[in-house]
Design a protein around this motif. Structure first.
Motif, PDB file in Angstrom:
ATOM      1  N   VAL A  11       0.920  76.752  -7.197  1.00  9.33           N
ATOM      2  CA  VAL A  11      -0.174  77.198  -6.067  1.00  9.33           C
ATOM      3  C   VAL A  11      -0.866  78.168  -5.989  1.00  9.33           C
ATOM      4  O   VAL A  11      -0.653  79.648  -6.257  1.00  9.33           O
ATOM      5  CB  VAL A  11       0.381  76.908  -4.424  1.00  9.33           C
ATOM      6  CG1 VAL A  11      -0.820  77.129  -3.622  1.00  9.33           C
ATOM      7  CG2 VAL A  11       1.458  76.345  -4.141  1.00  9.33           C
ATOM      8  N   ALA A  12      -2.678  77.744  -6.848  1.00 10.78           N
ATOM      9  CA  ALA A  12      -3.449  79.340  -6.330  1.00 10.78           C
ATOM     10  C   ALA A  12      -2.858  80.089  -7.559  1.00 10.78           C
ATOM     11  O   ALA A  12      -2.779  81.206  -7.893  1.00 10.78           O
ATOM     12  CB  ALA A  12      -3.671  79.950  -5.461  1.00 10.78           C
ATOM     13  N   ASP A  13      -2.051  79.383  -8.845  1.00 10.24           N
ATOM     14  CA  ASP A  13      -2.451  80.010 -10.747  1.00 10.24           C
ATOM     15  C   ASP A  13      -0.597  81.244  -9.695  1.00 10.24           C
ATOM     16  O   ASP A  13      -0.529  81.923 -10.896  1.00 10.24           O
ATOM     17  CB  ASP A  13      -3.317  80.910 -10.780  1.00 10.24           C
ATOM     18  CG  ASP A  13      -4.545  80.405 -11.275  1.00 10.24           C
ATOM     19  OD1 ASP A  13      -4.017  78.948 -11.374  1.00 10.24           O
ATOM     20  OD2 ASP A  13      -5.591  80.740 -10.514  1.00 10.24           O
ATOM     21  N   MET A  32       0.565  68.805  -4.475  1.00 10.00           N
ATOM     22  CA  MET A  32       0.032  69.680  -5.283  1.00 10.00           C
ATOM     23  C   MET A  32      -0.537  69.939  -6.724  1.00 10.00           C
ATOM     24  O   MET A  32      -1.724  70.897  -6.029  1.00 10.00           O
ATOM     25  CB  MET A  32       0.903  70.821  -6.037  1.00 10.00           C
ATOM     26  CG  MET A  32       2.834  70.764  -5.391  1.00 10.00           C
ATOM     27  SD  MET A  32       2.059  71.550  -3.292  1.00 10.00           S
ATOM     28  CE  MET A  32       1.121  73.451  -3.632  1.00 10.00           C
ATOM     29  N   LYS A  33      -1.142  68.781  -7.466  1.00 10.13           N
ATOM     30  CA  LYS A  33      -2.805  69.482  -7.305  1.00 10.13           C
ATOM     31  C   LYS A  33      -3.539  69.257  -6.813  1.00 10.13           C
ATOM     32  O   LYS A  33      -4.586  69.235  -7.410  1.00 10.13           O
ATOM     33  CB  LYS A  33      -2.315  67.714  -8.925  1.00 10.13           C
ATOM     34  CG  LYS A  33      -3.863  67.637  -9.492  1.00 10.13           C
ATOM     35  CD  LYS A  33      -3.656  66.839 -10.842  1.00 10.13           C
ATOM     36  CE  LYS A  33      -4.861  66.396 -11.188  1.00 10.13           C
ATOM     37  NZ  LYS A  33      -4.905  64.826 -12.431  1.00 10.13           N
ATOM     38  N   ASN A  36      -4.565  72.396  -5.046  1.00 13.98           N
ATOM     39  CA  ASN A  36      -5.397  73.207  -5.715  1.00 13.98           C
ATOM     40  C   ASN A  36      -6.508  72.639  -6.352  1.00 13.98           C
ATOM     41  O   ASN A  36      -7.197  73.772  -6.508  1.00 13.98           O
ATOM     42  CB  ASN A  36      -3.626  73.469  -7.501  1.00 13.98           C
ATOM     43  CG  ASN A  36      -2.514  74.553  -7.122  1.00 13.98           C
ATOM     44  OD1 ASN A  36      -3.568  75.341  -6.932  1.00 13.98           O
ATOM     45  ND2 ASN A  36      -1.839  73.555  -7.549  1.00 13.98           N
ATOM     46  N   GLU A  37      -6.942  71.654  -6.302  1.00 15.61           N
ATOM     47  CA  GLU A  37      -8.000  71.259  -6.492  1.00 15.61           C
ATOM     48  C   GLU A  37      -9.072  71.324  -5.745  1.00 15.61           C
ATOM     49  O   GLU A  37     -10.119  71.648  -5.174  1.00 15.61           O
ATOM     50  CB  GLU A  37      -8.706  69.626  -6.842  1.00 15.61           C
ATOM     51  CG  GLU A  37      -8.105  69.292  -8.027  1.00 15.61           C
ATOM     52  CD  GLU A  37      -7.793  67.684  -8.125  1.00 15.61           C
ATOM     53  OE1 GLU A  37      -7.804  66.992  -7.159  1.00 15.61           O
ATOM     54  OE2 GLU A  37      -6.940  66.869  -9.537  1.00 15.61           O
ATOM     55  N   ILE A  39      -8.709  74.113  -3.617  1.00 15.89           N
ATOM     56  CA  ILE A  39      -8.887  75.658  -3.669  1.00 15.89           C
ATOM     57  C   ILE A  39     -10.231  75.907  -4.541  1.00 15.89           C
ATOM     58  O   ILE A  39     -10.685  76.711  -4.237  1.00 15.89           O
ATOM     59  CB  ILE A  39      -7.178  75.840  -3.957  1.00 15.89           C
ATOM     60  CG1 ILE A  39      -6.722  75.904  -3.021  1.00 15.89           C
ATOM     61  CG2 ILE A  39      -7.628  78.151  -4.418  1.00 15.89           C
ATOM     62  CD1 ILE A  39      -5.044  76.306  -3.504  1.00 15.89           C
ATOM     63  N   ILE A  55      -6.629  79.379   0.390  1.00 20.65           N
ATOM     64  CA  ILE A  55      -5.295  78.766   0.189  1.00 20.65           C
ATOM     65  C   ILE A  55      -5.689  78.866   1.578  1.00 20.65           C
ATOM     66  O   ILE A  55      -5.257  78.080   1.928  1.00 20.65           O
ATOM     67  CB  ILE A  55      -4.687  80.241  -0.098  1.00 20.65           C
ATOM     68  CG1 ILE A  55      -4.996  80.105  -1.893  1.00 20.65           C
ATOM     69  CG2 ILE A  55      -3.253  79.363   0.649  1.00 20.65           C
ATOM     70  CD1 ILE A  55      -3.538  81.347  -2.215  1.00 20.65           C
TER      71      ILE A  55
END
Length: 104
Positions: A11-13, A32-33, A36-37, A39, A55
């Motif tokens: 999540v966010a690197d 989760m993909k 993240n997209e 974000i 986030i």
């Protein structure tokens, strides 16, 4: 007791280790993909803000919009913060962290 498997999600690197049912792994990874997209979309739309703001915006969007049968959020990033959240008269202001959401 059901068997749970450990998986690492990003999540966010940042990496987080969670335990889930084996049959849920593909869905968790897909979601989760997608998070993240979103974000990344917020980073593009609101450049120069803090990562925590991006986030939080993604969390607010997912928490306030039900998902369709395909699992995609019904609102787009820009439409959510420019329109729907603004219906209550106040848009999200990154850094301030205050948002008034419409009650359905």
């Amino acid at each position: 007791m059901e068997q749970l498997i450990p998986v690492n999600i990003i999540v966010a690197d940042r990496s987080y280790r969670i335990k889930i049912k084996p049959e849920e792994e593909a869905e968790v990874r897909r979601i989760m993909k997608e998070v993240n997209e979103k974000i990344v979309d917020f980073k593009t739309a609101y450049a120069g803000k803090d990562l925590q703001d991006y986030i939080a915006m993604a969390l607010i969007m997912y928490a306030t919009h039900p998902v369709t049968s395909g699992g995609k959020a019904q609102a787009s990033t820009a439409a959510f913060f420019a329109g729907e959240a603004g219906k209550a008269g106040r848009n999200y202001q990154p850094g301030i962290g205050l948002i008034t959401l419409p009650i359905a």
